[in-house]
Design an enzyme around this catalytic site. Structure first.
Site, PDB file in Angstrom:
ATOM      1  N   ASN A  28       0.848  -1.196   0.000  1.00 33.99           N
ATOM      2  CA  ASN A  28       0.000   0.000   0.000  1.00 33.99           C
ATOM      3  C   ASN A  28       0.890   1.254   0.000  1.00 33.99           C
ATOM      4  OD1 ASN A  28       0.947   0.347   2.607  1.00 33.99           O
ATOM      5  ND2 ASN A  28      -0.950  -0.266   3.613  1.00 33.99           N
ATOM      6  N   ASP A 217      -9.367  -9.174  -0.159  1.00 31.24           N
ATOM      7  CA  ASP A 217      -8.574  -8.337   0.739  1.00 31.24           C
ATOM      8  C   ASP A 217      -8.579  -6.886   0.248  1.00 31.24           C
ATOM      9  OD1 ASP A 217      -6.577  -8.024   2.958  1.00 31.24           O
ATOM     10  OD2 ASP A 217      -5.309  -7.433   1.265  1.00 31.24           O
TER      11      ASP A 217
END
Ligand code: COA
Length: 342
Positions: A28, A217
């Site tokens: 991320n 996810d």
């Protein structure tokens, strides 16, 4: 495994290890590797070892498909530049299923530091290559002791019981949001739509379980980030059952909604539905459902408080209470395990 730099594959039944360096597109914006990326690596290792085992004695060629992943905790965060060492071994075989234990170790190759990042238990079922609707027999594994076999049998029986419970909530649905005020369920509820292409399917024309878990996810992460607006990471995933094969050419809709918040964690329920663009819809049950738990981390990796979820309808209140029960149960288990290790 895409991007694999080292693969040590051995004969059937022997553990395998696959390693690869973690890249920016695995993480991320804060540099934490996505839980979904780790789940995908775990699943790929599981497919290799279980498919190899199932073909070791069978005349009929088969491919092992992911039927179930047991609850798994993300033990420590992984970062870009670290090497993920994924090792897998077969720990139990029933007549038609294979239990695989997978460990993920993160190595900092600059200073040699190693940390256990994840341990997962997966169940695979071999399907005939000639006829994907036919479940093939699994060659029995050799156990090191009768106790090892007995322990495996108990785990097998326990997951069979647990599967009946998940079937019951497979009818539930996520409806379009009405209230989009901050911290309500509708505010963070999210979904993504994905067309299943050849790169999602490896050994047959059906989606690899790891691909689906990665999408799940991703949606759970969007829900978590929309709720708290800070850096979030996957803390754990409850047991997931894969009820249906998803064919190449299908459109997958992955939807997530927040069900529960504790002081520093959020539980997100994720549903996967699939329909083939060229075929009429026959199945209405979800292909997959699961609960993901996320935490929010500050820049030093410390867990931040989470804004409490505002529950309004009777269903939202019920789901919140059910989430609280799951949270309290897993917390009690974690504490009991920590006490045992002391
Ligand atoms: N978890 C673990 N094992 C499972 C399971 C689950 N969720 N569902 C079935 N099994 C096992 C059964 O225990 C049985 O083994 P046993 O005879 O040794 O006890 C074996 O699978 C076959 O069971 P059966 O009832 O004959 O098959 P099924 O019709 O339930 O089909 C699957 C099982 C897994 C083949 C089917 O559910 C399926 O195709 N799922 C999707 C698989 C997939 O595509 N995964 C990736 C999805 S993205």
């Amino acid at each position: 495994m895409d991007g694999a730099v080292k693969t040590r594959l051995q004969s059937s039944g022997c553990p395998i290890q696959v390693s690869r360096i973690l890249r920016p597109d695995d993480a991320n914006i804060a540099g934490n590797v996505h839980g979904g990326t780790i789940l995908k690596m775990i699943e790929e290792a599981g497919v290799i070892i279980s498919t190899r085992h199932c073909n070791s004695q069978n005349e009929e060629r088969c491919v092992a498909v992911l039927a179930r992943v047991e609850r798994t905790d993300f033990l420590s965060p992984m970062s870009i530049g670290e090497v993920a060492h994924v090792s897998a071994e077969i720990t139990y075989t029933s007549k038609h299923s294979v239990e695989v234990q997978v460990n993920v170790m993160a190595e900092n190759i600059l200073n040699g530091a190693k940390q256990m990042a994840n341990r997962a238990t997966l169940w695979y079922v071999p399907l005939s290559v000639e006829n994907v609707n036919k479940v093939v027999k699994v060659p029995p594994m050799q156990y090191s002791s009768p106790e090892q076999q007995e322990e495996g049998r108990k785990r097998y029986e326990a997951q069979k019981l647990d599967r009946i419970e998940t079937k019951q909530r497979n009818e539930d649905q996520i409806f379009p949001a009405i209230n989009v005020e901050p911290y309500t369920v509708g505010y963070s509820q999210s979904s993504l739509i994905h067309l299943v292409g050849p790169s999602d399917c490896a050994l047959h024309n059906f989606v690899q379980g790891g691909v689906t878990m990665k999408l799940m996810d991703e949606v759970a992460g969007i829900v978590a980030a929309r709720h708290c607006k800070t850096n979030i990471v996957t803390a754990s995933v409850d047991a997931i059952n894969f009820h249906q094969k998803i064919e190449k050419g299908s459109v997958i809709t992955v939807s997530g909604r927040m069900t529960f918040t504790s002081n520093k964690s959020m539980e997100i329920e994720v549903f996967v539905d699939a329909d083939h663009v060229l075929k009429s819809l026959t199945e209405t049950a979800h292909a997959v459902t699961a609960f993901f738990t996320y935490v929010s981390l500050d820049k030093d990796g410390k867990a931040l408080p989470i804004p409490t979820l505002k529950v309004e309808t009777e269903d939202e209140k019920r789901r919140f209470e059910e989430g609280r029960n799951r949270y309290l149960q897993t917390k009690a288990k974690r504490m009991a395990e920590a006490m045992k290790c002391q």
